[in-house]
Write a protein that holds these residues in place. Structure first.
Motif, mmCIF file in Angstrom:
data_model
loop_
_atom_site.group_PDB
_atom_site.id
_atom_site.type_symbol
_atom_site.label_atom_id
_atom_site.label_comp_id
_atom_site.label_asym_id
_atom_site.label_seq_id
_atom_site.Cartn_x
_atom_site.Cartn_y
_atom_site.Cartn_z
ATOM 1 N N ALA A 33 0.791 -1.093 0.027
ATOM 2 C CA ALA A 33 -0.025 0.056 0.024
ATOM 3 C C ALA A 33 0.731 1.366 -0.029
ATOM 4 C CB ALA A 33 -0.944 0.085 1.311
ATOM 5 N N GLU A 39 -1.222 -5.311 1.997
ATOM 6 C CA GLU A 39 -2.599 -5.403 1.731
ATOM 7 C C GLU A 39 -3.011 -6.298 0.853
ATOM 8 O OE1 GLU A 39 -5.632 -5.324 3.726
ATOM 9 O OE2 GLU A 39 -5.030 -3.247 4.335
ATOM 10 N N ILE A 44 -7.147 -2.582 -1.621
ATOM 11 C CA ILE A 44 -6.369 -1.378 -2.017
ATOM 12 C C ILE A 44 -7.178 -0.877 -3.438
ATOM 13 C CG2 ILE A 44 -4.353 -0.500 -3.330
ATOM 14 C CD1 ILE A 44 -2.850 -2.209 -1.630
ATOM 15 N N ARG A 47 -10.621 0.641 -2.332
ATOM 16 C CA ARG A 47 -10.451 1.896 -1.824
ATOM 17 C C ARG A 47 -10.325 2.875 -2.640
ATOM 18 N NH1 ARG A 47 -6.513 -0.021 3.208
ATOM 19 N NH2 ARG A 47 -7.990 -0.617 4.665
ATOM 20 N N ASP A 69 -7.053 8.506 3.376
ATOM 21 C CA ASP A 69 -7.225 8.237 4.619
ATOM 22 C C ASP A 69 -8.748 8.564 4.934
ATOM 23 O OD1 ASP A 69 -4.459 8.120 5.303
ATOM 24 O OD2 ASP A 69 -3.957 9.804 5.854
ATOM 25 N N VAL A 72 -10.246 5.349 3.832
ATOM 26 C CA VAL A 72 -9.777 4.198 4.998
ATOM 27 C C VAL A 72 -10.751 4.110 6.037
ATOM 28 C CG1 VAL A 72 -7.828 3.125 5.964
ATOM 29 C CG2 VAL A 72 -7.461 3.948 3.800
ATOM 30 N N ARG A 73 -10.918 5.412 6.653
ATOM 31 C CA ARG A 73 -11.763 5.366 8.063
ATOM 32 C C ARG A 73 -13.192 4.940 7.545
ATOM 33 N NH1 ARG A 73 -8.393 9.800 8.845
ATOM 34 N NH2 ARG A 73 -9.641 11.166 7.806
ATOM 35 N N GLU A 75 -13.935 2.995 5.259
ATOM 36 C CA GLU A 75 -14.115 1.640 5.195
ATOM 37 C C GLU A 75 -13.760 0.832 6.379
ATOM 38 O OE1 GLU A 75 -12.175 -2.511 4.070
ATOM 39 O OE2 GLU A 75 -11.165 -0.606 4.737
ATOM 40 N N THR A 76 -12.919 1.097 7.056
ATOM 41 C CA THR A 76 -12.552 0.591 8.388
ATOM 42 C C THR A 76 -13.688 0.554 9.473
ATOM 43 O OG1 THR A 76 -10.200 1.067 8.264
ATOM 44 C CG2 THR A 76 -10.922 0.586 10.472
#
Length: 98
Positions: A33, A39, A44, A47, A69, A72-73, A75-76
């Motif tokens: 990544a 990852e 990837i 995202r 970022d 990613v937040r 998705e997380t």
């Protein structure tokens, strides 16, 4: 942005994600990544597709782009949910509105 506009963004993002997910079986290898971590390729890829889609929708409203970022937040926060796909798309639609 109206509720209808948010819902349209959600549906568009949901379709983007579902289309990207169709490639998962071809992206099962681990890759590096941007932050140097390892990852799964499909993570990837998805995202990245969502980042592009969110920023395309934000651009239509003359809003500044979000960065990876933020996606990613989003998705997380969807991880572990039985309705992961829907949750990820919802969080990304919220980014469009933000």
């Amino acid at each position: 942005m109206t509720e209808n506009t948010w819902h349209q963004a959600y549906l568009s993002l949901l379709e983007t994600l579902r289309t990207a997910q169709q490639e998962r079986d071809r992206r099962m290898d681990f890759v590096r990544a941007d932050d140097g971590s390892q990852e799964l390729g499909w993570v990837i890829f998805e995202r990245g597709r969502m980042l592009d889609a969110v920023n395309k929708l934000r651009d239509q409203s003359n809003a500044a782009p979000v960065d990876l970022d933020d996606v990613v937040r989003a998705e997380t926060s969807a991880c572990g949910h039985s309705d992961y796909t829907s949750k990820f798309a919802i969080r990304c639609a919220d980014l469009v509105l933000a």
